[in-house]
Write a protein that holds these residues in place. Sequence first.
Motif, short mmCIF file in Angstrom:
data_model
loop_
_atom_site.label_atom_id
_atom_site.label_comp_id
_atom_site.label_asym_id
_atom_site.label_seq_id
_atom_site.Cartn_x
_atom_site.Cartn_y
_atom_site.Cartn_z
N ASP A 22 6.45 -2.86 -0.96
CA ASP A 22 5.63 -2.31 -0.09
C ASP A 22 5.48 -3.05 1.30
O ASP A 22 4.78 -3.57 1.80
CB ASP A 22 4.04 -2.35 -0.72
CG ASP A 22 3.88 -1.63 -1.90
OD1 ASP A 22 4.72 -0.79 -2.15
OD2 ASP A 22 2.71 -1.77 -2.55
N TRP A 27 5.51 -1.69 4.01
CA TRP A 27 4.53 -0.88 4.94
C TRP A 27 3.24 -1.66 4.99
O TRP A 27 2.60 -1.44 6.19
CB TRP A 27 4.31 0.58 4.57
CG TRP A 27 3.78 0.53 3.18
CD1 TRP A 27 4.75 0.85 2.08
CD2 TRP A 27 2.51 0.78 2.56
NE1 TRP A 27 3.82 1.04 0.86
CE2 TRP A 27 2.59 0.78 1.29
CE3 TRP A 27 1.39 0.44 3.35
CZ2 TRP A 27 1.54 0.86 0.52
CZ3 TRP A 27 0.41 0.57 2.38
CH2 TRP A 27 0.18 0.82 1.10
N ARG A 28 2.84 -2.25 4.17
CA ARG A 28 1.88 -3.16 3.91
C ARG A 28 1.68 -4.32 5.25
O ARG A 28 0.68 -4.74 5.73
CB ARG A 28 1.28 -3.99 2.72
CG ARG A 28 0.85 -2.73 1.80
CD ARG A 28 0.45 -3.64 0.44
NE ARG A 28 0.29 -2.68 -0.44
CZ ARG A 28 -1.03 -1.95 -0.87
NH1 ARG A 28 -1.98 -2.36 0.24
NH2 ARG A 28 -1.22 -0.99 -1.54
N THR A 55 2.30 -3.79 8.32
CA THR A 55 2.09 -3.17 9.71
C THR A 55 1.11 -3.85 10.41
O THR A 55 0.19 -4.25 9.51
CB THR A 55 2.06 -1.84 9.44
OG1 THR A 55 2.79 -0.98 8.67
CG2 THR A 55 1.62 -1.03 10.65
N ILE A 80 -4.98 4.16 4.60
CA ILE A 80 -3.94 3.26 3.90
C ILE A 80 -2.81 4.29 3.42
O ILE A 80 -1.60 3.87 4.10
CB ILE A 80 -4.19 2.54 2.74
CG1 ILE A 80 -5.39 1.56 3.16
CG2 ILE A 80 -2.97 1.76 2.27
CD1 ILE A 80 -5.88 0.77 2.04
N ALA A 81 -2.79 5.47 3.04
CA ALA A 81 -1.85 6.47 2.64
C ALA A 81 -1.33 6.85 3.86
O ALA A 81 0.05 7.05 4.01
CB ALA A 81 -2.48 7.46 1.87
N ARG A 106 0.97 4.33 5.11
CA ARG A 106 2.27 4.34 4.13
C ARG A 106 3.38 5.63 4.78
O ARG A 106 4.43 5.39 4.79
CB ARG A 106 1.96 4.59 2.77
CG ARG A 106 3.02 4.59 1.76
CD ARG A 106 2.69 4.42 0.47
NE ARG A 106 1.74 5.57 0.12
CZ ARG A 106 1.31 5.95 -1.12
NH1 ARG A 106 1.44 5.10 -2.02
NH2 ARG A 106 0.66 7.14 -1.30
N GLU A 107 2.60 6.53 4.84
CA GLU A 107 3.59 7.95 5.15
C GLU A 107 4.28 7.81 6.39
O GLU A 107 5.39 8.21 6.59
CB GLU A 107 2.61 8.86 5.00
CG GLU A 107 3.35 10.32 4.84
CD GLU A 107 4.03 10.42 3.66
OE1 GLU A 107 5.29 11.04 3.67
OE2 GLU A 107 3.64 9.98 2.83
N TRP A 143 4.84 5.08 8.04
CA TRP A 143 5.72 4.02 8.14
C TRP A 143 7.14 4.60 7.62
O TRP A 143 8.22 4.02 8.00
CB TRP A 143 5.10 2.70 7.38
CG TRP A 143 5.94 1.58 7.39
CD1 TRP A 143 5.65 0.41 8.13
CD2 TRP A 143 7.21 1.12 6.79
NE1 TRP A 143 7.02 -0.50 8.22
CE2 TRP A 143 7.67 -0.31 7.05
CE3 TRP A 143 8.03 1.77 5.59
CZ2 TRP A 143 8.79 -0.57 6.46
CZ3 TRP A 143 8.93 1.31 5.00
CH2 TRP A 143 9.27 0.01 5.49
N THR A 144 6.91 5.11 6.47
CA THR A 144 8.07 5.72 5.68
C THR A 144 9.05 6.58 6.52
O THR A 144 9.93 6.53 6.64
CB THR A 144 7.75 6.53 4.40
OG1 THR A 144 7.03 5.41 3.53
CG2 THR A 144 8.85 6.82 3.55
N PRO A 189 -2.67 4.83 -2.23
CA PRO A 189 -2.66 3.44 -2.49
C PRO A 189 -3.87 2.76 -2.62
O PRO A 189 -4.88 3.05 -1.97
CB PRO A 189 -1.61 2.81 -1.40
CG PRO A 189 -2.10 4.03 -0.26
CD PRO A 189 -2.23 5.38 -0.88
#
Length: 424
Positions: free
Chosen positions: A231, A233-234, A236, A248-249, A252-253, A255-256, A326
């Motif tokens: 993970d 992206w955590r 960030t 949080i989602a 994640r999106e 960042w991806t 998440p």
Amino acid sequence: MTDAQETAEDTSLRTTGGAPPDDVAPAPIPLLEPREGIPPVAASDDALARVIADFAAGTGPVAVDAERASGYRYGQRAYLVQLRREGAGSALIDPVGCPDLSGLGEALGPAEWILHAATQDLPCLRDIGMTPTSLFDTELAGRLAGFPRVGLGAMVESVLGYALEKGHSAVDWSTRPLPDPWLRYAALDVELLVDLRNALEEELERQGKLGWALEEFAAIASAPPAPPRKDPWRRTSGMHKVRRRRQIAVVRELWTVRDQVAQRRDISPGKVLGDAAIIEAALALPANVHALTALPGFGHRMGRRQLEQWQAAVDRAKELPESELPQPGQQPAGPPPPRSWADKDPAAAARLSAARAAVSELAERLHMPQENLITPDTVRRVCWEPPKALTPGAVETALAGHGARRWQIEQVGPLLLRALDTSI
């Protein structure tokens, strides 16, 4: 006679580790040009073959350095490799034109590599086929010897008395062709590494720490590649501000998508979209592109197509079912943050306080940073879950299980044993 001795007669240690000099050191000598001039950049198979032959015929350890394009390109690949060896001189290699340097690595065989801050360069060197069997890390040697400043320029100045020009350390090394001033800077980075290594070896021997350093170097050389982060992206920046799972989602999106764009364009992710902008979007949960545009980091300079791309990522996160969101701040394996120990386990908090004080005192006495004497994480883990039998052997086994080297166990083990059992 060594490289530095050819240039100046006096290359004795200007400042010994852990102690101030007896008098004021003379002004450093500017090192402005490599001894044989700027080497040509090897960027073809034929040029690389000549470098391999020269370095295979050389003798002694090999000074090695690599330049990356951090902050400019995606990933941490090498864009220039510098080497120097007795009998071979210096060489500059372009890993873009010569992406496979395994032949060079094989030609060097068991020769010791000299690197400054080895853990920074070894991953990118490994990617192009170069892995040392043994090494000497001049930055780590400086830490163990107690030098207050361990950057390459500071070490060369305080140990050898030369001033390196460091103005190009943060340039975009993916630039082609590389300007001569950059190449001069790169060649000078390995010009005196052999001399620095030899002087630091003498200083470590004088302090009785050479065996410790050799254990550390062997551990670095034998360490496997680091596994991919879970993970990522955590990590960030600003993630601590994001509390709700839906937000949080969004992080994640975004960042991806950013990572995919950065990889496709071979550009640093931060140049695609800043961490601060990702956090702002996660906190605001914008309803549409117009609302997104009003947020910091998504201003008028960003094109409509890009804005729609980021808004689509936000919308996907907003539409996820609850079961796919998440979890917040997953607790890493190991003990909780020390600030909570007093409430959760007062006895463990007392053990940690005693251990930290003992380690700090010993590190000061040995003239080295505490984290090089023993990692703070190791101390925390042993204090949180101490061995059931508080014996020297049990503590030593626990330390070894957390990766401590033999010399660290010998130095710290008795201190931790007393800290774990205040009745001792």
